[in-house]
Design a protein around this motif. Structure first.
Motif, short mmCIF file in Angstrom:
data_model
loop_
_atom_site.label_atom_id
_atom_site.label_comp_id
_atom_site.label_asym_id
_atom_site.label_seq_id
_atom_site.Cartn_x
_atom_site.Cartn_y
_atom_site.Cartn_z
N VAL A 70 60.47 44.41 40.92
CA VAL A 70 60.53 43.18 41.70
C VAL A 70 59.27 43.06 42.56
O VAL A 70 58.93 43.98 43.30
CB VAL A 70 61.78 43.16 42.61
N LEU A 71 58.59 41.94 42.44
CA LEU A 71 57.45 41.63 43.27
C LEU A 71 57.92 40.70 44.38
O LEU A 71 58.32 39.57 44.12
CB LEU A 71 56.35 40.96 42.44
N VAL A 72 57.90 41.20 45.61
CA VAL A 72 58.38 40.44 46.76
C VAL A 72 57.18 39.84 47.48
O VAL A 72 56.24 40.55 47.86
CB VAL A 72 59.18 41.32 47.73
N VAL A 73 57.21 38.52 47.67
CA VAL A 73 56.10 37.80 48.30
C VAL A 73 56.48 37.45 49.74
O VAL A 73 57.55 36.89 49.97
CB VAL A 73 55.78 36.50 47.52
N PRO A 74 55.64 37.77 50.72
CA PRO A 74 55.96 37.42 52.11
C PRO A 74 56.17 35.92 52.30
O PRO A 74 55.55 35.11 51.60
CB PRO A 74 54.72 37.90 52.89
N LEU A 102 55.28 45.32 45.27
CA LEU A 102 56.00 45.55 44.02
C LEU A 102 56.89 46.77 44.23
O LEU A 102 56.41 47.85 44.57
CB LEU A 102 55.05 45.77 42.85
N MET A 103 58.20 46.57 44.02
CA MET A 103 59.17 47.63 44.25
C MET A 103 60.01 47.89 43.01
O MET A 103 60.25 46.98 42.21
CB MET A 103 60.12 47.24 45.39
N ILE A 133 60.19 37.27 43.65
CA ILE A 133 61.07 36.63 44.63
C ILE A 133 60.34 36.55 45.97
O ILE A 133 59.23 37.07 46.12
CB ILE A 133 62.40 37.39 44.80
N GLY A 134 60.98 35.93 46.95
CA GLY A 134 60.38 35.80 48.27
C GLY A 134 61.09 36.64 49.32
O GLY A 134 62.29 36.91 49.21
N GLN A 135 60.35 37.03 50.33
CA GLN A 135 60.92 37.70 51.49
C GLN A 135 61.78 36.71 52.27
O GLN A 135 61.49 35.51 52.30
CB GLN A 135 59.79 38.22 52.38
N ASN A 136 62.81 37.20 52.89
CA ASN A 136 63.66 36.34 53.70
C ASN A 136 62.92 35.87 54.95
O ASN A 136 62.29 36.65 55.66
CB ASN A 136 64.92 37.10 54.13
#
Length: 275
Positions: free
Chosen positions: A142-146, A272-273, A114-117
């Motif tokens: 969850v892998l969060v992308v900036p 990755l969280m 997913i993406g960062q807000n």
């Protein structure tokens, strides 16, 4: 563990292309099936009960508009998948709000991307707390992308934030497919009670049995640990951060741990969280 199914959240945001590119790269490396999922933002309970048209015909028109927006994002996803030569992928249109829809779909995947807000980019579908909600409620890592920056390579130099907690342990186990391909892995622990205490040593031994060599670092933080962690990631040239996510839900209100909140707000590399 291997990633055989990867789920990526698709929308019309400016950062969606970078997110899809990263998800596709991981899918290619893992020979995994990639699912691009776009949500309309309409509650699945109303749609399933067919209440929209009964309540107000205008709501049906609005739902058609939301579905059209979602399909545009999926067309961009499909074009990117074809350009990258992905052998196995599909696109899904889901009638649901973004957080709930992605969390429900995560039960049938091994990794969620997913993406960062982006606080400057408002969306009628994605709530500002989307990333936090998915991290705390997803059935999978969850892998969060900036939202800002380009990330041509992730997982070459990995920094693991380690406090020996259950959440951190789950994050490391879930990251093993990425860690095995990394060229350099470091484990950092902040504010150990004594210099003789090395909470990362046991983790390094665990990783070695999975054929992952990791160096152990100990650091003292002069301020908030979240800020110190992001600064260290930059100093060490990390292109991926692995960490546990701490927090809980009180009704819809998110109660995040200080480090988790700081990283999600100020992240400059993919994270990755796992909660």
């Amino acid at each position: 563990m291997a990633y055989k199914t990867i789920l990526v959240h698709v929308d019309e945001s400016a950062s969606a292309g970078e997110r899809i590119k990263i998800a596709a790269a991981v899918a290619m490396a893992e020979q995994a099936h990639l699912i691009g999922t776009a949500t309309t933002g309409a509650s699945r309970y109303l749609v399933q009960a067919r209440m929209l048209a009964e309540l107000d015909p205008n709501l049906r028109t609005h739902l058609d508009f939301l579905r059209h927006r979602a399909r545009q994002g999926l067309e961009d996803f499909e074009a990117a998948a074809q350009k990258l030569g992905l052998p196995s992928y599909e696109k899904r249109l889901v009638d649901d709000e973004a957080g709930g829809g992605i969390c429900l779909q995560s039960r049938y995947a091994d990794l969620v991307v997913i993406g960062q807000n982006d606080p400057k980019e408002l969306s009628p579908v994605v709530m500002p707390d989307f990333a936090q909600f998915v991290v705390l409620n997803s059935a999978r890592p969850v892998l969060v992308v900036p939202y800002a920056g380009r990330f041509d390579n992730i997982g070459t130099r990995v920094l693991i934030a380690w406090d020996a907690g259950m959440e951190a342990a789950r994050a490391v186990a879930c990251a093993l497919p990425l860690l095995r391909r990394a060229q350099h892995v470091e484990v950092v622990s902040f504010d150990a009670r004594s210099q003789a205490m090395s909470p990362g040593r046991d983790l390094a031994q665990y990783l070695a049995r999975h054929h992952v060599h990791a160096e152990v670092l100990q650091r003292q933080s002069d301020g908030p640990v979240g800020d110190a962690l992001m600064s260290l990631a930059g100093l060490r040239g990390a292109d991926l951060l692995v960490m546990g996510a701490y927090g809980h839900m009180r009704f819809r209100e998110l109660m995040l741990g200080a480090v988790t909140r700081a990283v999600l707000e100020s992240m400059r590399v993919p994270v990755l969280m796992s909660a």
